[in-house]
Write a protein that holds these residues in place. Structure first.
Motif, PDB file in Angstrom:
ATOM      1  N   MET A 405      68.961  52.578  -3.722  1.00  0.00           N
ATOM      2  CA  MET A 405      69.023  52.223  -2.305  1.00  0.00           C
ATOM      3  C   MET A 405      70.306  52.767  -1.670  1.00  0.00           C
ATOM      4  N   TYR A 406      71.323  53.044  -2.468  1.00  0.00           N
ATOM      5  CA  TYR A 406      72.568  53.603  -1.948  1.00  0.00           C
ATOM      6  C   TYR A 406      72.417  55.102  -1.679  1.00  0.00           C
ATOM      7  N   TYR A 407      72.448  55.901  -2.718  1.00  0.00           N
ATOM      8  CA  TYR A 407      72.562  57.351  -2.566  1.00  0.00           C
ATOM      9  C   TYR A 407      71.260  58.013  -2.149  1.00  0.00           C
ATOM     10  N   LYS A 408      70.162  57.584  -2.744  1.00  0.00           N
ATOM     11  CA  LYS A 408      68.863  58.134  -2.352  1.00  0.00           C
ATOM     12  C   LYS A 408      68.505  57.669  -0.946  1.00  0.00           C
ATOM     13  N   GLY A 409      68.790  56.391  -0.659  1.00  0.00           N
ATOM     14  CA  GLY A 409      68.522  55.881   0.677  1.00  0.00           C
ATOM     15  C   GLY A 409      69.307  56.621   1.742  1.00  0.00           C
ATOM     16  N   ALA A 410      70.577  56.925   1.450  1.00  0.00           N
ATOM     17  CA  ALA A 410      71.397  57.678   2.406  1.00  0.00           C
ATOM     18  C   ALA A 410      70.830  59.071   2.626  1.00  0.00           C
ATOM     19  N   ASN A 411      70.352  59.696   1.563  1.00  0.00           N
ATOM     20  CA  ASN A 411      69.781  61.031   1.714  1.00  0.00           C
ATOM     21  C   ASN A 411      68.441  61.001   2.445  1.00  0.00           C
ATOM     22  N   MET A 412      67.685  59.924   2.302  1.00  0.00           N
ATOM     23  CA  MET A 412      66.473  59.775   3.108  1.00  0.00           C
ATOM     24  C   MET A 412      66.827  59.711   4.593  1.00  0.00           C
ATOM     25  N   ILE A 413      67.861  58.952   4.920  1.00  0.00           N
ATOM     26  CA  ILE A 413      68.290  58.853   6.321  1.00  0.00           C
ATOM     27  C   ILE A 413      68.767  60.218   6.819  1.00  0.00           C
ATOM     28  N   ASN A 414      69.445  60.965   5.957  1.00  0.00           N
ATOM     29  CA  ASN A 414      69.864  62.313   6.351  1.00  0.00           C
ATOM     30  C   ASN A 414      68.652  63.211   6.581  1.00  0.00           C
ATOM     31  N   ASN A 415      67.604  63.057   5.744  1.00  0.00           N
ATOM     32  CA  ASN A 415      66.361  63.797   5.990  1.00  0.00           C
ATOM     33  C   ASN A 415      65.831  63.506   7.397  1.00  0.00           C
ATOM     34  N   ILE A 416      65.821  62.229   7.759  1.00  0.00           N
ATOM     35  CA  ILE A 416      65.298  61.836   9.065  1.00  0.00           C
ATOM     36  C   ILE A 416      66.162  62.420  10.183  1.00  0.00           C
ATOM     37  N   ARG A 417      67.458  62.456   9.974  1.00  0.00           N
ATOM     38  CA  ARG A 417      68.349  63.087  10.952  1.00  0.00           C
ATOM     39  C   ARG A 417      67.973  64.562  11.143  1.00  0.00           C
ATOM     40  N   LEU A 418      67.695  65.255  10.055  1.00  0.00           N
ATOM     41  CA  LEU A 418      67.339  66.668  10.143  1.00  0.00           C
ATOM     42  C   LEU A 418      65.958  66.859  10.780  1.00  0.00           C
ATOM     43  N   ILE A 419      65.044  65.943  10.483  1.00  0.00           N
ATOM     44  CA  ILE A 419      63.715  66.009  11.097  1.00  0.00           C
ATOM     45  C   ILE A 419      63.833  65.867  12.615  1.00  0.00           C
ATOM     46  N   MET A 420      64.682  64.925  13.044  1.00  0.00           N
ATOM     47  CA  MET A 420      64.852  64.715  14.486  1.00  0.00           C
ATOM     48  C   MET A 420      65.471  65.935  15.154  1.00  0.00           C
ATOM     49  N   ASN A 421      66.322  66.650  14.390  1.00  0.00           N
ATOM     50  CA  ASN A 421      66.875  67.927  14.854  1.00  0.00           C
ATOM     51  C   ASN A 421      67.630  67.790  16.182  1.00  0.00           C
ATOM     52  N   ASN A 422      68.203  66.605  16.377  1.00  0.00           N
ATOM     53  CA  ASN A 422      68.916  66.316  17.617  1.00  0.00           C
ATOM     54  C   ASN A 422      69.886  65.179  17.325  1.00  0.00           C
ATOM     55  N   ASP A 423      71.146  65.503  17.105  1.00  0.00           N
ATOM     56  CA  ASP A 423      72.103  64.491  16.688  1.00  0.00           C
ATOM     57  C   ASP A 423      72.327  63.404  17.740  1.00  0.00           C
ATOM     58  N   GLU A 424      72.212  63.748  18.996  1.00  0.00           N
ATOM     59  CA  GLU A 424      72.389  62.716  20.022  1.00  0.00           C
ATOM     60  C   GLU A 424      71.230  61.729  19.977  1.00  0.00           C
ATOM     61  N   ALA A 425      70.024  62.216  19.766  1.00  0.00           N
ATOM     62  CA  ALA A 425      68.877  61.316  19.635  1.00  0.00           C
ATOM     63  C   ALA A 425      69.013  60.457  18.379  1.00  0.00           C
ATOM     64  N   PHE A 426      69.507  61.060  17.294  1.00  0.00           N
ATOM     65  CA  PHE A 426      69.727  60.312  16.057  1.00  0.00           C
ATOM     66  C   PHE A 426      70.782  59.222  16.283  1.00  0.00           C
ATOM     67  N   ARG A 427      71.859  59.553  16.962  1.00  0.00           N
ATOM     68  CA  ARG A 427      72.913  58.571  17.251  1.00  0.00           C
ATOM     69  C   ARG A 427      72.367  57.436  18.115  1.00  0.00           C
ATOM     70  N   GLN A 428      71.596  57.763  19.112  1.00  0.00           N
ATOM     71  CA  GLN A 428      71.038  56.725  19.974  1.00  0.00           C
ATOM     72  C   GLN A 428      70.051  55.849  19.209  1.00  0.00           C
TER      73      GLN A 428
END
Length: 549
Positions: A405-428
């Motif tokens: 849940m720590y390291y793999k979970g963090a990388n899943m969230i990073n995947n979602i950030r890349l999928i969104m392809n918009n850091d401002e949308a990810f931040r919001q």
């Protein structure tokens, strides 16, 4: 969260989760909303506890204020062995009770009328479980400081707050506020959650510290820290105005702590930028030096990293970036947003606490050292992933899933950030999550729905793959002339996560693989320069163009 890097515990326990699927009645009593819990809702605790150094015991009482949700006459209160309940009162009447392991069943005499507010007072004492290796093995830590003076602290995440005080020990029910009264030898100081309202000097050579928590708080966050403390005061001007900062450290560490904790303000600035306003302005922000490694005690973060950079001087990412900041300060403080502000109803969903908080380390690295540093850090922590059992554990039996849940979970969230392809949308999305679920308990489904809506893409299969399965998906591709064919293999049914690839010289763009072959055109001068964004936590496999399977 046992609050800190669960990888080291995972090394000791890898493979045991699946072997521990035989659950007992005690697991159900602790982990589920039983009939004796379902009819009442905690609104406040008024906890009184005296710490007895001479025999390592606690004694006191807890007045529980609750709202009646529906009439009933039996109430479940939790207090773990070897602690005992002495007596229970309601409306000045003594109540009878029975015990089933760590659960106590109280026979209520007075009518319990729907929507009425009632109080019950539980008197208790005993020798609480002594933590052997806090915070992983929970309980009370009885230690000595460098000058051989007594030093006592509680650390009970996972193990349960009922290890040392009687309560409704389930994460789904948080009090709206709480008063914590701790009596200790007069020469010592107690530091607990919230704000210190008063100190009372008692005629028997003790002193009582009264702390008030004005925000909802989960039970495992409630803390006692007893030692020879000195307070360092500061303040931070943030999104909620003036935030009072206090660093409670052993009296001989004031100079060291004053310098070392300068990281707190840039950390708060970073986290407020990404996550929104610090959730507990009314209760302040505190770091409290502890005789164990650390824990995310709300508004009183336990700190035991010995003023070192990294995780006890180690870099958990292996990249060098993890040695540029104090892991315990950053990680445990990140839990103020994920874990304390947003709390999972069932500990099976503790990824909500740990995955986002682990990713807060990446965001802090980015805030301080740039995007590339953050990308290297989150990729670096992958070597800690075990892929042993699913991250989401079994529900209703007080059991967490994999330490991934720590390291793999963090990388899943990073995947979602890349999928969104918009850091401002990810931040919001992150800020909106902390606003939408402000001071609430949630389920995995709540978070999945919110993130899918914010991403504009159904992330259900992504969550299934990374939270409910142990296989890392493989993007398989083959180059045929100026085309690339691609598909997902080694994945859950109908897996459809988008990924970023390089099809031309204009950088990465999203493609939408499925579990059947799809095709895209390549306009690179050399088609073999086709590339998959390494930021995604996936496997990539190239097949020969002549392989038509």
């Amino acid at each position: 969260m046992r609050g800190i890097t669960m990888f080291y515990m995972a090394l000791l326990t890898a493979g045991t989760v699946s072997a521990q699927q035989h659950f007992t009645k005690a697991d159900t009593l602790r982990g589920s909303i039983t009939k004796e819990r379902a009819w009442w809702d905690v609104t406040s605790y008024d906890l009184h506890v005296q710490v007895h150094l001479e025999d390592s015991t606690f004694s006191g009482f807890n007045t529980i204020t609750y709202k009646v949700l529906k009439p009933d006459s039996v109430m479940q209160i939790d207090l773990q062995e070897p602690m005992v309940i002495d007596s229970i009162l309601q409306d000045k009447q003594s109540l009878t009770f029975t015990r089933d392991g760590n659960a106590w069943f109280v026979k209520i005499k007075a009518p319990q009328v729907k929507d009425k507010i009632k109080r019950i007072t539980v008197f208790y004492n005993g020798k609480p479980h002594k933590a052997k290796n806090a915070p992983w093995d929970g309980g009370v830590v009885w230690a000595r400081d460098e000058q051989q003076r007594p030093w006592v602290a509680t650390a009970v995440q996972g193990f349960g707050a009922s290890a040392w005080w009687p309560n409704k020990d389930h994460q789904s029910d948080e009090p709206e506020n709480m008063t914590i009264n701790v009596t200790v030898p007069a020469e010592m100081t107690d530091v607990s959650n919230g704000r210190l309202k008063k100190k009372t000097d008692n005629p028997d050579g003790t002193a009582t510290y009264t702390w008030y928590v004005s925000n909802p708080i989960n039970n495992y966050d409630v803390a006692v820290n007893v030692g020879h403390y000195a307070e360092i005061k500061d303040s931070y001007s943030g999104e909620g105005g003036k935030l009072d900062l206090s660093y409670w450290v052993l009296d001989y560490n004031v100079d060291k702590a004053t310098e070392h904790f300068k990281v707190v303000k840039p950390m708060l600035k970073c986290f407020e930028y990404w996550f929104g306003k610090y959730p507990f302005y009314k209760d302040s922000y505190k770091l409290v030096e502890s005789p164990f490694l650390g824990m995310e005690h709300q508004s009183a973060v336990a700190y035991g990293n010995k003023f070192k950079m990294g995780y006890m001087g180690r870099d958990l990412s292996g990249t060098g970036w993890g040695l540029k900041w104090d892991f315990l300060v950053i990680h445990e403080s990140g839990h103020e947003w994920f874990g304390n502000n947003i709390t999972s109803k069932d500990i099976a969903d503790m990824w909500i606490h740990e995955s986002f908080t682990n990713y807060s380390e990446t965001l802090f690295t980015q805030c301080q050292y740039g995007l590339k540093a953050g990308e290297e850090y989150v990729a670096g922590i992958r070597h800690n992933i075990k892929n042993d059992v699913p991250i989401i554990g079994p529900y209703g039996v007080n059991t967490e899933g994999s330490g991934d849940m720590y390291y793999k979970g963090a990388n899943m969230i990073n995947n979602i950030r890349l999928i969104m392809n918009n850091d401002e949308a990810f931040r919001q999305m992150l800020r909106g999550m902390n606003k939408t679920f402000y001071h609430q308990t949630v389920t995995t489904q709540d978070i999945e729905r919110y993130m899918s809506n914010a991403a504009g893409f159904d992330l259900g299969r992504v969550f299934d793959q990374y939270l409910r399965d142990t296989v890392i998906p493989t993007l398989e591709y083959r180059i045929i002339g100026q085309q690339v064919q691609y598909r997902w293999i080694d994945c859950v049914k109908d897996f459809n996560m988008p990924v970023r690839v390089k099809l031309n010289e204009n950088g990465f763009k999203l493609i939408y693989p499925a579990t059947t072959w799809r095709t895209a055109s390549i306009s690179l001068p050399d088609p073999n320069k086709f590339e998959v964004d390494k930021g995604f936590y996936i496997h990539v496999k190239r097949r020969e163009a002549t392989d038509n399977k």
